[in-house]
Structures are given as structure tokens and as C-alpha cells.
Design a protein around this motif. Structure first.
Motif, short mmCIF file in Angstrom:
data_model
loop_
_atom_site.label_atom_id
_atom_site.label_comp_id
_atom_site.label_asym_id
_atom_site.label_seq_id
_atom_site.Cartn_x
_atom_site.Cartn_y
_atom_site.Cartn_z
N UNK A 42 0.86 -1.07 -0.07
CA UNK A 42 0.03 0.02 0.06
C UNK A 42 0.94 1.24 0.09
N UNK A 43 2.12 1.24 0.80
CA UNK A 43 2.71 2.41 0.69
C UNK A 43 3.39 2.65 -0.51
N UNK A 44 3.61 1.49 -1.17
CA UNK A 44 4.51 1.74 -2.52
C UNK A 44 3.45 2.35 -3.45
N UNK A 45 2.08 1.99 -3.52
CA UNK A 45 0.84 2.45 -4.55
C UNK A 45 0.96 4.05 -4.00
N UNK A 46 0.92 4.18 -2.64
CA UNK A 46 0.53 5.66 -2.29
C UNK A 46 1.91 6.62 -2.70
N UNK A 47 2.86 5.97 -2.34
CA UNK A 47 4.19 6.73 -3.00
C UNK A 47 3.89 7.09 -4.20
N UNK A 48 3.73 6.06 -5.21
CA UNK A 48 3.62 6.39 -6.73
C UNK A 48 2.77 7.47 -6.98
N UNK A 60 -8.79 -0.46 -10.23
CA UNK A 60 -7.51 -0.64 -9.36
C UNK A 60 -7.45 0.15 -8.22
N UNK A 61 -6.85 0.19 -7.35
CA UNK A 61 -6.56 1.02 -6.24
C UNK A 61 -5.57 2.13 -6.85
N UNK A 62 -4.46 1.73 -7.53
CA UNK A 62 -3.81 3.03 -8.00
C UNK A 62 -4.63 3.75 -9.14
N UNK A 63 -5.36 3.21 -10.18
CA UNK A 63 -6.11 4.00 -10.95
C UNK A 63 -7.21 4.90 -10.13
N UNK A 64 -7.75 4.35 -9.09
CA UNK A 64 -8.77 5.04 -8.42
C UNK A 64 -8.14 6.26 -7.90
N UNK A 65 -7.06 5.92 -7.12
CA UNK A 65 -6.32 7.07 -6.49
C UNK A 65 -5.67 8.19 -7.39
#
Length: 292
Positions: free
Chosen positions: A210-216, A274-279
Motif C-alpha cells: 500500500x505504501x508503494x502505491x501511495x508513494x507512486x 484498481x486502487x492505483x487507478x482510483x487514487x
């Protein structure tokens, strides 16, 4: 058809109504709301708006009378006991009103061993419904992804995700996609054959992942350094919600918030975003929801 949505001016309720309007005429929708003035914009679109007090059985029955499909979204009370009392009023009214099909919001933290403050309520819901003669479907949500967006500035400042989760994973769904599934099930009798669906994206995330996704998506370094459950409760005790939030992550640390299913795809005919696309999409749109 008459569709009734309770809790229609809340975060999920408004999105359910918006999705339902895309599938049926506004004049077929009745809204049960605690404060009718908050639904004035929806009434202007042609929906019926009725006052609803979950603690008043007469009020609940009046709203549900004549409903072909009723969508029940619980109040935001913080104890299982108060929510069970509320649910008893709603179930009793639904039976007395002979509701055609009853859709109920659930949550994946409903296991018998889950320490989450509201797990007893969410565990009670399917057992209570099984006692009735109602036609019903429970839509169990994963964690909402939406609060991660306004939480990002704090995480960037901290440099870390701090959820007390250890090595366990979390699974997510967005409010909009949960609402879309509610609306689709409401208008599709073929989907009523399942007593329960669990709405999730197609993967879960450990806290480092999750931290990697948020960092991205934030374009800033975010790691994982969990605080204790007590520290988390103390940090986020606005509105006396600290213990409830910490208890949810206590269950998560036991692996009880990691459920992933293909139910959203079964309902909607496509995978959940996906979570990355949503964020990424929410950040681009400048979303400002609630934290945590």
C-alpha cells in the motif's frame, strides 16, 4: 416499481441514489432521510422524500410501505447495540410492509472472532435476515478507498503509512463502485438469487505494498512504520471514533480485512477499478473526502 433508499443523504446513500437514477426514473425512487431539507435537491428531480427516524418503528414502516425494492444503509452510530436496535426496527417494518426485495449494506469485518467494535452488528445482520421470510441480498463492502485521498498529505508529512496491521493485508472498494453495485442489484432480479455479495477490488495490499502505491500516486516517498493500536486510537479520536477505528485495524491485523472476491465483476460485468487507478483519478479531480 418503487425503490426506497434509506440513509439517502449520507456518503454512500447519495451515490447509490445517483447510480439508481441512471437505471430507473427518479419518480420511481423514494428517499427515507432523517432531515428532509438535506434532500431538497433530490426532491427537485422528482423523487419522493419522507422523514425517517430509525428509532421510530412507525416512521420506518411508513417509508417502506409499498416498496418493491428497499435499500437499507445503516446509521453512523458507533456501537453494535444501537445499530442492532435500529436494524430490528427496520427488519420488522420491512416484514410488515411486505417489501418485495431487501438490500442491506454489510461489511467484511463481520467474523465471529473479529474485535472490531461493530462486528457484532454486521454478524447479526445475516443471521437475523435468515430468520425472516424476506427476499434479501447483503452487499458486504471492503474498506472504502476514498478516505486514502485526503489522508495523503498527512502520510506524505509523516513519510509512512502507520496502520497497526503488521504483515496482514487490506482490501478496498470505492464508494462509487459500491453504489453502482447496489443500484445494479436493485434493478436486476436475476441477481437476487445470491443472499450475499462481497464487493472488493481484485487484489488486497500489505502495508508495504500500500505504501508503494501511495508513494507512486503522490510522487513522494512513503514507507511503513506502524504505531500501536492505542497510539492510533489516540491520534484519530475525533468524534470519539478512535477506539472504533483502532479496533477495525486490530481485526485487520488478524487477516480479517483481506477478503478478495470476483463478486463486483459478477454484478457489473467488469472488474472494479484498481486502487492505483482510483487514487490517481481522484487526485486529478481534486477529491476532498473524510480521513482514515
Amino acid at each position: 416499481m418503487k425503490y426506497v433508499v434509506t440513509g439517502a443523504t449520507g456518503h454512500l446513500g447519495r451515490q447509490v441514489v445517483a447510480q439508481l437514477m441512471q437505471l430507473t426514473a427518479p419518480t420511481t425512487i423514494t428517499l427515507g432521510v432523517h432531515t428532509p431539507a438535506k434532500a431538497a435537491d433530490l426532491a427537485a428531480l422528482g423523487m419522493a422524500v419522507q422523514p425517517l427516524d430509525y428509532q421510530d418503528p412507525t416512521s420506518v414502516r411508513a417509508v417502506l410501505t409499498g416498496a418493491d425494492v428497499a435499500i437499507y444503509i445503516p446509521s453512523k452510530s458507533h456501537t453494535s447495540f444501537s445499530r442492532v436496535q435500529e436494524f430490528e426496527n427496520v427488519v420488522t417494518a420491512a416484514e410488515a410492509a411486505r417489501v418485495g426485495h431487501f438490500l442491506v449494506m454489510g461489511f467484511i469485518a463481520d467474523q465471529a472472532t473479529n474485535p472490531f467494535d461493530l462486528s457484532a452488528f454486521y454478524g447479526y445482520v445475516p443471521r437475523r435476515l435468515a430468520e425472516t421470510d424476506l427476499s434479501y441480498t447483503i452487499l458486504r463492502n471492503a474498506l472504502y478507498a476514498d478516505p486514502l485521498v485526503p489522508y495523503l498529505p498527512e502520510l506524505i508529512a509523516r513519510g509512512n503509512v502507520i496502520y497497526p496491521m503488521g504483515d496482514a493485508s487490506l482490501s478496498f472498494i470505492s464508494l462509487a463502485e459500491s453504489a453502482a453495485a447496489f443500484a445494479k442489484v436493485a434493478v436486476t432480479p436475476q441477481l437476487w438469487t445470491h443472499l450475499s455479495y462481497t464487493l472488493t477490488q481484485e487484489r488486497s495490499y500489505t502495508m508495504p505494498a500500500l505504501a508503494r502505491v501511495l508513494s507512486q500516486v503522490a510522487q513522494a516517498p512513503i514507507g511503513y512504520a506502524p504505531v500501536t493500536l492505542q497510539q492510533f486510537a489516540d491520534l484519530y479520536n475525533e468524534g470519539n471514533e478512535g477506539h472504533m477505528l483502532a479496533s477495525m485495524y486490530a481485526g485487520g491485523a488478524q487477516g480479517l480485512l483481506a477478503t478478495v472476491t470476483a463478486d463486483f465483476r459478477r454484478i457489473m460485468g467488469r472488474p472494479a477499478q484498481s486502487l492505483p487507478d482510483f487514487l490517481t483519478a481522484q487526485l486529478a479531480a481534486g477529491d476532498n473526502g473524510a480521513k482514515h
